[in-house]
Structure formats: structure tokens, C-alpha cells
Motif scaffolding. Structure first.
Motif, short mmCIF file in Angstrom:
data_model
loop_
_atom_site.label_atom_id
_atom_site.label_comp_id
_atom_site.label_asym_id
_atom_site.label_seq_id
_atom_site.Cartn_x
_atom_site.Cartn_y
_atom_site.Cartn_z
N ASP A 86 -5.46 5.72 4.13
CA ASP A 86 -5.38 4.38 4.35
C ASP A 86 -6.70 4.03 4.56
N LEU A 139 -8.76 1.32 4.54
CA LEU A 139 -9.17 0.20 5.36
C LEU A 139 -7.85 -0.47 6.02
N PRO A 140 -8.07 -0.94 7.35
CA PRO A 140 -6.88 -1.22 8.24
C PRO A 140 -6.00 -2.56 7.48
N ASN A 141 -4.81 -2.43 7.86
CA ASN A 141 -3.88 -3.40 7.29
C ASN A 141 -4.02 -4.92 7.99
N GLU A 176 -6.44 -0.88 -1.57
CA GLU A 176 -6.47 -1.43 -0.27
C GLU A 176 -6.59 -2.94 -0.41
N GLU A 232 0.78 -1.34 -0.13
CA GLU A 232 -0.13 0.01 0.04
C GLU A 232 0.84 1.23 -0.07
CA CA Z 1 -5.04 -0.31 3.93
#
Ligand code: CA
Ligand code: CA
Length: 145
Positions: free
Chosen positions: A136, A138-140, A30, A24
């Protein structure tokens, strides 16, 4: 490959998250990984459901990609949103599936997912390069169901 907790070691989970973060850095796309035990549905139907559940259909450029794994079912699926799906060659998702499948057969689950994430990241970079004002969306982290 039976229990969700035993599917990946803590280090492997960290390596996967790192691969998502690294990918990312080069793209506005994402990437998410969702791991769960079992579904009564077809793996594709369930992966689509998870895609919506994780709000992956809400990215601005519609360039979210989900890697879904059903641990007990020994199945996985990859879902790319409309934006990225419209850009890639017809056999792109199949090639990612083959890469993951080959590694999974050797019980290299982390390696398979990481290679899939890397290859997807390169493709996302091609069509959706990183923007200076990128968010960002969406959380990774790995999502577990
Ligand atoms: Ca992300
Ligand atoms: Ca982003």
C-alpha cells in the motif's frame, strides 16, 4: 458545498475510505482523495500540484489516481499517473468526470466520489491487477488541504 469540514459527514468519509480500500484489494494501483477549500490556480494545475505534493508520482507502476475537490470553488479534477493514463481509452477520465459531475449536481458528493473510485478501481484492476506482494504505497485516508 462551502466548507471543507461540512463537505462530507464522518460516515461519508468512512464510506469513501472503505471504497478506496475495497478498490485497492483488486489492484496495485493507488487511489487518493484530496479536499480543500479554494485555489487561485486552475483546478487542473492545482490538482497536479497536489498530486506531486502527496508523492503520487512516486508509485512503482505509475498507477496513482487522485480525486481533487475544491469545495468553495465548486470544482473537481481527476489526475491519473502516466502508467494508468497510457492504458485507458481516450474518454475514460471524461466518463469518470461525468459520473461525478452528475452526482455533485444532486449534492451527492460522497456518492459521486465513491462511484468514481469504484469505476477507477475496476479499470485499474484490468491493467494493474493486485499482486501477492503488493504494497500500500499511499495511505487510503482522505487528505485535506
Ligand atoms: Ca493506498
Ligand atoms: Ca498498492
Amino acid at each position: 458545498m462551502s466548507k471543507v469540514e461540512e463537505f462530507l459527514t464522518e460516515k461519508e468519509e468512512r464510506d469513501i475510505v472503505e471504497a478506496i480500500c475495497a478498490a485497492e484489494l483488486n489492484t496495485s494501483g493507488e487511489i487518493r482523495v484530496h479536499i480543500e477549500k479554494h485555489t487561485e490556480k486552475s483546478v487542473m494545475d492545482r490538482a497536479k500540484e497536489v498530486f506531486y505534493m502527496l508523492n503520487m508520482d512516486k508509485t512503482k507502476a505509475q498507477n496513482g489516481v487522485l480525486f481533487y475537490v475544491g469545495v468553495e470553488d465548486k470544482k473537481f479534477a481527476i489526475i491519473g499517473d502516466k502508467g494508468i493514463d497510457a492504458m485507458v481509452e481516450d474518454d475514460f477520465w471524461e466518463s469518470i468526470r461525468d459520473t461525478i459531475s452528475t452526482a455533485f449536481k444532486k449534492k451527492d458528493f460522497a456518492g459521486g466520489l465513491i462511484q468514481g473510485i469504484i469505476n477507477t478501481g475496476l479499470k485499474l484492476k484490468q491493467y494493474f491487477p493486485f499482486q501477492d506482494d503488493d504494497v500500500d504505497e499511499l495511505p487510503n485516508t482522505i487528505s485535506k488541504g
